[in-house]
Design a protein around this motif. Structure first.
Motif, PDB file in Angstrom:
ATOM      1  N   SER A 445       0.835  -1.211   0.000  1.00 34.72           N
ATOM      2  CA  SER A 445       0.000   0.000   0.000  1.00 34.72           C
ATOM      3  C   SER A 445       0.866   1.256   0.000  1.00 34.72           C
ATOM      4  N   GLU A 446       1.965   1.216   0.754  1.00 35.12           N
ATOM      5  CA  GLU A 446       2.869   2.371   0.774  1.00 35.12           C
ATOM      6  C   GLU A 446       3.476   2.598  -0.615  1.00 35.12           C
ATOM      7  N   LEU A 447       3.886   1.514  -1.272  1.00 36.63           N
ATOM      8  CA  LEU A 447       4.434   1.647  -2.616  1.00 36.63           C
ATOM      9  C   LEU A 447       3.382   2.151  -3.595  1.00 36.63           C
ATOM     10  N   ASN A 448       2.171   1.660  -3.458  1.00 33.22           N
ATOM     11  CA  ASN A 448       1.087   2.088  -4.350  1.00 33.22           C
ATOM     12  C   ASN A 448       0.821   3.588  -4.185  1.00 33.22           C
ATOM     13  N   ASP A 449       0.777   4.040  -2.939  1.00 35.49           N
ATOM     14  CA  ASP A 449       0.558   5.471  -2.676  1.00 35.49           C
ATOM     15  C   ASP A 449       1.708   6.311  -3.220  1.00 35.49           C
ATOM     16  N   LEU A 450       2.945   5.839  -3.030  1.00 44.62           N
ATOM     17  CA  LEU A 450       4.113   6.571  -3.516  1.00 44.62           C
ATOM     18  C   LEU A 450       4.086   6.669  -5.040  1.00 44.62           C
ATOM     19  N   SER A 451       3.741   5.589  -5.699  1.00 46.17           N
ATOM     20  CA  SER A 451       3.686   5.596  -7.157  1.00 46.17           C
ATOM     21  C   SER A 451       2.671   6.618  -7.656  1.00 46.17           C
ATOM     22  N   HIS A 452       1.499   6.629  -7.071  1.00 44.94           N
ATOM     23  CA  HIS A 452       0.457   7.569  -7.513  1.00 44.94           C
ATOM     24  C   HIS A 452       0.797   9.014  -7.162  1.00 44.94           C
ATOM     25  N   LYS A 453       1.540   9.208  -6.092  1.00 44.23           N
ATOM     26  CA  LYS A 453       1.985  10.562  -5.753  1.00 44.23           C
ATOM     27  C   LYS A 453       3.004  11.065  -6.775  1.00 44.23           C
ATOM     28  N   LEU A 454       3.944  10.202  -7.133  1.00 45.87           N
ATOM     29  CA  LEU A 454       4.978  10.589  -8.095  1.00 45.87           C
ATOM     30  C   LEU A 454       4.423  10.712  -9.508  1.00 45.87           C
ATOM     31  N   ASP A 455       3.455   9.872  -9.831  1.00 45.86           N
ATOM     32  CA  ASP A 455       2.903   9.861 -11.188  1.00 45.86           C
ATOM     33  C   ASP A 455       1.449   9.397 -11.134  1.00 45.86           C
ATOM     34  N   PRO A 456       0.511  10.329 -11.028  1.00 45.62           N
ATOM     35  CA  PRO A 456      -0.902   9.941 -10.970  1.00 45.62           C
ATOM     36  C   PRO A 456      -1.486   9.529 -12.317  1.00 45.62           C
ATOM     37  N   THR A 457      -0.705   9.593 -13.385  1.00 46.84           N
ATOM     38  CA  THR A 457      -1.242   9.325 -14.724  1.00 46.84           C
ATOM     39  C   THR A 457      -1.120   7.871 -15.148  1.00 46.84           C
ATOM     40  N   ARG A 458      -0.264   7.082 -14.481  1.00 54.91           N
ATOM     41  CA  ARG A 458      -0.095   5.687 -14.859  1.00 54.91           C
ATOM     42  C   ARG A 458      -0.755   4.760 -13.848  1.00 54.91           C
ATOM     43  N   MET A 459      -0.971   3.517 -14.287  1.00 53.21           N
ATOM     44  CA  MET A 459      -1.532   2.488 -13.435  1.00 53.21           C
ATOM     45  C   MET A 459      -0.430   1.825 -12.602  1.00 53.21           C
TER      46      MET A 459
END
Length: 819
Positions: A445-459
C-alpha cells in the motif's frame, strides 16, 4: 542532491545523456578488471609499471559494459560468482566550462557500487538497475593540486570502481528470484562535463482526451545547481513529429527554484502516439547564465489509455488487445552487459514478431530499451525488483522506495510506459524466518501510494500475490494452463474466472519451456497424464523437475512441437475474448537462472521464443502468424532434420502463416490448398497429412493474401527404421569455415540406428590448441546438454592448431575425434 559525509560525496540522480550542450563521452575502453576484493584502495591506484614484480594482483583488460558473470552464469560446473570486483582506469579530464562540474554517470551497475578518485571515495550507490551520477569535480581538482602524484599518472586522473553482487537479504531482488543477480558495470558509464548550472531532470507530461481533440503539455524541471545560482534565463522549444515548431518561449527566473514549473502548452489535435503510429514530439529546454548554456532534450507522445473497469484495454478511445512478452537483460557470452546494437536487434525482433506491449522483468531497464519502445510503439509495464522472498526490514524497504522513485522519475517522460509494477510473486516466502501477509500488504500500500503521488497518470500493478490484488490498479494472477498446472484447453475458462475476481485484469506470464532443436511426432502425449486444474497457477515446487503431481513441465518432452501447440491454442482463444485487456508471453528470450541447474541447458530458463544468442525457435513464427500484417509463411520444422514413423504412415505438416490461403508441395507434388481460419486448431487450418518417402523429402509452401505471395522451403529426412536401446556415441565434423569447426554428436543403437527420442545428458570436452564456444546458455553452445532427437552440436575455434574433441554420457563408451 544529497550529501554523504562531505562535499566530495555528492550523488545525484539525473539524465545527462539527454543533453546536447553538455559534453558526454562513453567510457568504453582502456579498463582493467579484477574479480576479487582488494586489501585497500591503494592496491588499485598505486602507480606501478606494467609487468613489474609489484603488479599484483593481476588485472584483466576489459571494455565496458562488462559483467562479472558473462559466462559463469551458465557454466554447468560452478555456482556463478557473487562477490566484489574492481574496475580501474586513468582518465584525461579537462572540463571546458568555467566553474563547470565533472560527473560520472552510471546507466546501471550491480549491485553495490563505490567510486574512487585516486584514494578518495567520492560516491556510492545501492541497487543494480537505476541510473545515478557522481560529481567528481572537487576530488579531481584536489588530485591535480599534488604535482608529484599528478606527474606519476602523466596528467591523467586514476579512477577505481568497486562493484559487489554478494548475497544480501536486506537488498532486493531476492536471491530466490528466477534470474541471476549480476555484478559489474554492465550498462554504459559516461564522463560528463556540464556548466556550473545544468539540468538534473526535465519532466514533460503530455496528456490528451480520448477523442484526441486537445492535448496539454506540462513541462517542469529540476536543476543541478550546487553553487546556488539565482538569476537565469530558460528557453523552451517544442516541435511536432514533422519537425514543425509548435511552441517557443524565453523566460527569466529570479530566484531559480530547485524544482521549477516551466511551461503549460495547449496542443490542438495532436498527432497521437500508438503502436502503429508512434508519433513523438521533441521538447528542448535550455538554461543560460554567465554566457554559458545547458541543454536538455526529451521525446514525448500524446496518448490516452484506459483499463476499463470489468472490461478491455482502450488506447486513444479504441479497444486494443495488448500483445506482449517479457524481457530480461541477459545475452549469450556477455550476461547483462548487452551493447546498444544488441539491445536494438532484440527490440526490433520483438516488433517484427508483432509485439505491442512488454513487461520489463523484473527491474528497471536501460534507457536504450525505453527509447526504443517509444520509437517502435511498444507499450511498457516496468517494475522494481521486489521479487519473491518476503519482506525485509527498514534498509530493505528504503531501497525499494528509492528504486521506485528513481524508476518513475527517470522514465516519467516515456509515452511507452503505461504501468508501474510494484512487485512480483510477493507471496513467495523463505528469505526470512517469518512471513507476514499483513506487513506485506501494508508495504504494498505504501508503494502504491508513492507511485500515484509521483505519477498519478499511470496504473500500478503486481503479478501473483492474491492477498494484495485489491491494492493495485491492475492485477495479474498466475495462469500457466498446460505447463505448471492443468491442460491448455482450460485457458479461456480459467482466465474468465480470474477476470471476474478483480476490477482490472491482465494476464502476465504464460507458456512453457522448449529445448531448441527438440521435436516430437506426438507432442501432446503428456496431457493424457495431467488432470484439469481449474486454476492453472504454479504452486510451490511446480517449477521442480522432480516429485509432485503430473504436469507437463515435469512429465512432458520439452519439445518445440508441444510449445507451438500450447501457444497456438492460447492465441486463437485470445481472439475470442472481447473482454481481455491483453497478455504477455514469458519471456521473449531464454535467460540464465541459478535455480534451474537440471534443465536440458543447465542454468537456463528455456521458455523463450528465441535463444540467448538471438536464434529463433519455431514458436516465434506462431506469434507472427497471429500478430503481424506483413505477409509471412513458415513451415514448422526448420530445426527438425529427421522425422520418423512407419512407411506409408501419414504425418502432419503445419504451416504458420497470416495468409488467407496456402498450398503445400512435397517432393514437387501439390498436397492441396488450405484456407486459414484462426479457430481451426492447430496452425489455423494450414495443415496437411503427408506421406513422406524414406530418405530425403523437399517441402515447399506457397502462401497468398490478395495479390501477394510468399514461399518457404525445407528439406527433411524420413526414418522408418526402429531404434532400440542407445548403445554408442558418434562424433563428427559437419562444418569447417575460417578456423571455426562445428561438430555433431549422435546417439545410436547397436545397429547404428539414430535414437530419435534420446534425451541423454552428454558432456563434450576439448584438448589441444582449440577452444570450445561454450557457456553460451544455448542448445548449441553448451558443453553439457540434453540431446535433442538423439543429437547435439557445438562449435570450436581451432586457433590455427590441432585438438582432440571428446563426448561422453553415462553408461556408454566415450568417443574421441581428432581435429
Amino acid at each position: 542532491m544529497r550529501k554523504i559525509r562531505s562535499i566530495l560525496f555528492i550523488v545525484v540522480s539525473c539524465s545527462f545523456l539527454n543533453t546536447q550542450a553538455q559534453q558526454s563521452k562513453r567510457l568504453n575502453n582502456n579498463w582493467e578488471f579484477l574479480r576479487e576484493d582488494l586489501g585497500g584502495i591503494w592496491e588499485a591506484v598505486r602507480p606501478v609499471k606494467p609487468g613489474s614484480s609489484e603488479s599484483v594482483p593481476v588485472w584483466e583488460k576489459v571494455n565496458l559494459p562488462h559483467c562479472f558473470n558473462a559466462t559463469d552464469a551458465v557454466d554447468p560446473d560452478v555456482n556463478y560468482y557473487e562477490g566484489p570486483g574492481w574496475y580501474r582506469t586513468n582518465l584525461k579530464i579537462d572540463n571546458p566550462y568555467n566553474k563547470g562540474r565533472t560527473l560520472l554517470h552510471f546507466e546501471g551497475a550491480g549491485q553495490k557500487t563505490q567510486v574512487y578518485v585516486y584514494d578518495k571515495k567520492v560516491g556510492q550507490h545501492i541497487g543494480g538497475y537505476d541510473e545515478w551520477t557522481v560529481d567528481i569535480t572537487d576530488a579531481v581538482a584536489e588530485f591535480k593540486k599534488d604535482s608529484v602524484f599528478n606527474g606519476r599518472f602523466e596528467g591523467k586522473v586514476p579512477i577505481a570502481i568497486r562493484c559487489d553482487n554478494s548475497r544480501d537479504l536486506e537488498m532486493i531482488p531476492s536471491d530466490l528470484s528466477d534470474f541471476n543477480i549480476y555484478g559489474g558495470i554492465y550498462r554504459y558509464l559516461n564522463l560528463v562535463y556540464t556548466p556550473q548550472l545544468s539540468f538534473d531532470k526535465v519532466f514533460a507530461l503530455a496528456e490528451v482526451d480520448a477523442a484526441g481533440k486537445q492535448g496539454v503539455l506540462k513541462i517542469s524541471s529540476r536543476f543541478y545547481n550546487p553553487n546556488n545560482i539565482k538569476n537565469v534565463k530558460v528557453g523552451i522549444k517544442i516541435t511536432d513529429p514533422n519537425g514543425k515548431i509548435i511552441g517557443e518561449s524565453q523566460k527569466q527566473f529570479t530566484p531559480l527554484n530547485l524544482n521549477q514549473e516551466l511551461e503549460n502548452l495547449t496542443v490542438k489535435k495532436p498527432m497521437l502516439w500508438s503502436p502503429s503510429s508512434p508519433f513523438l514530439y521533441t521538447v528542448e529546454v535550455s538554461v543560460s547564465q554567465n554566457g554559458e548554456q545547458a541543454f536538455y532534450t526529451e521525446k514525448v507522445g500524446f496518448r490516452n489509455f484506459e483499463f476499463v473497469k470489468k472490461g478491455p484495454f482502450m488506447l486513444n478511445g479504441k479497444r486494443l488487445l495488448l500483445r506482449g512478452t517479457h524481457r530480461h537483460e541477459d545475452h549469450a557470452g556477455v550476461g547483462a552487459a548487452m551493447t546498444e546494437d544488441m539491445i536494438r536487434k532484440e527490440m526490433l525482433m520483438m516488433k517484427d514478431m508483432g509485439v505491442n506491449f512488454i513487461r520489463l522483468a523484473h527491474y528497471q531497464q536501460s534507457r536504450i530499451v525505453l527509447n526504443l519502445c517509444d520509437s517502435l510503439g511498444i507499450m511498457v509495464w516496468e517494475e522494481i525488483p521486489w521479487c519473491r522472498g518476503g519482506l525485509g526490514g527498514d534498509i530493505y524497504q528504503a531501497q525499494a522506495k528509492r528504486m521506485l522513485t528513481n524508476m518513475i522519475e527517470q522514465h516519467y517522460n516515456h509515452p511507452a510506459v503505461i504501468i508501474w509494477g510494484l512487485g512480483n510473486e510477493n507471496d513467495w516466502p523463505n528469505d526470512f524466518a517469518t512471513f507476514d501477509e499483513e506487513k506485506i500488504r501494508m508495504f504494498m500500500s505504501e508503494l502504491n501510494d508513492l507511485s500515484h503521488k509521483l505519477d498519478p497518470t499511470r496504473m500500478t500493478a503486481i503479478r501473483r500475490c492474491d492477498f494484495c490484488k485489491d491494492i493495485v490498479d491492475v492485477y495479474s494472477p498466475s495462469i500457466w494452463a498446460g505447463w505448471y498446472r492443468g491442460i491448455y484447453t482450460e485457458y479461456k475458462e480459467i482466465a474468465q474466472k480470474e477476470f471476474d475476481s478483480v476490477d482490472r485484469f491482465i494476464h502476465m506470464e504464460w507458456g512453457g519451456d522448449s529445448h531448441a532443436g527438440r521435436h516430437s511426432e506426438n507432442p501432446d502425449a503428456a496431457l493424457s497424464k495431467v488432470k484439469a486444474s481449474g486454476t492453472g497457477d504454479e504452486r510451490a515446487g511446480d517449477a521442480s523437475l522432480f516429485g509432485g503431481s503430473a504436469r507437463v513441465s515435469k512429465d512432458g518432452d520439452w519439445s518445440e512441437s508441444y510449445i507451438c501447440n500450447l501457444i497456438d491454442w492460447h492465441l486463437k482463444e485470445q481472439e475470442t475474448m472481447p473482454w481481455l485487456t491483453g497478455s504477455a508471453y514469458w519471456p521473449f528470450k531464454d535467460f540464465s537462472t541459478p535455480v534451474r541447474p537440471d534443465n536440458p541447458v543447465p542454468y537456463v530458463n528455456q521458455k523463450g521464443v528465441i535463444e540467448r544468442d538471438f536464434t529463433k525457435k519455431e514458436a516465434y513464427y506462431v506469434f507472427q502468424s497471429y500478430w503481424t500484417d506483413k505477409l509471412m509463411a513458415h513451415i514448422y520444422g526448420h530445426s527438425w532434420p529427421v522425422r520418423w514413423g512407419d512407411a506409408g504412415e501419414a504425418r502432419m505438416v503445419k504451416v504458420y502463416s497470416n495468409a488467407t490461403e496456402a498450398e503445400l508441395f512435397v517432393n514437387g507434388i501439390s498436397q492441396g490448398v488450405r484456407k486459414r481460419n484462426s479457430q481451426d486448431f492447430p496452425a489455423a487450418g494450414l495443415r496437411w497429412m503427408v506421406n513422406y518417402k524414406e530418405g530425403e523429402n523437399d517441402l515447399k509452401v506457397v502462401a497468398k493474401k490478395g495479390k501477394e505471395t510468399v514461399t518457404d522451403e525445407i528439406t527433411q529426412q524420413y526414418q522408418t527404421a526402429k531404434w532400440g536401446k542407445p548403445a554408442k556415441l558418434t562424433l563428427s565434423k559437419i562444418k569447417d569455415t575460417d578456423g571455426k569447426i562445428t561438430i555433431e554428436v549422435k546417439l545410436l543403437d547397436a545397429n547404428n540406428v539414430l535414437c530419435l527420442d534420446a534425451k541423454n545428458v552428454i558432456e563434450i570436452g576439448l584438448t589441444g590448441d582449440g577452444k570450445l564456444i561454450d557457456d553460451q546458455g544455448t542448445s548449441s553452445g553448451s558443453r553439457k546438454v540434453e540431446l535433442y532427437n538423439g543429437r547435439a552440436v557445438i562449435s570450436l575455434l581451432t586457433n590455427g592448431g590441432k585438438s582432440v574433441a571428446s563426448v561422453k554420457t553415462e553408461g556408454i563408451k566415450t568417443v574421441f575425434l581428432n581435429l
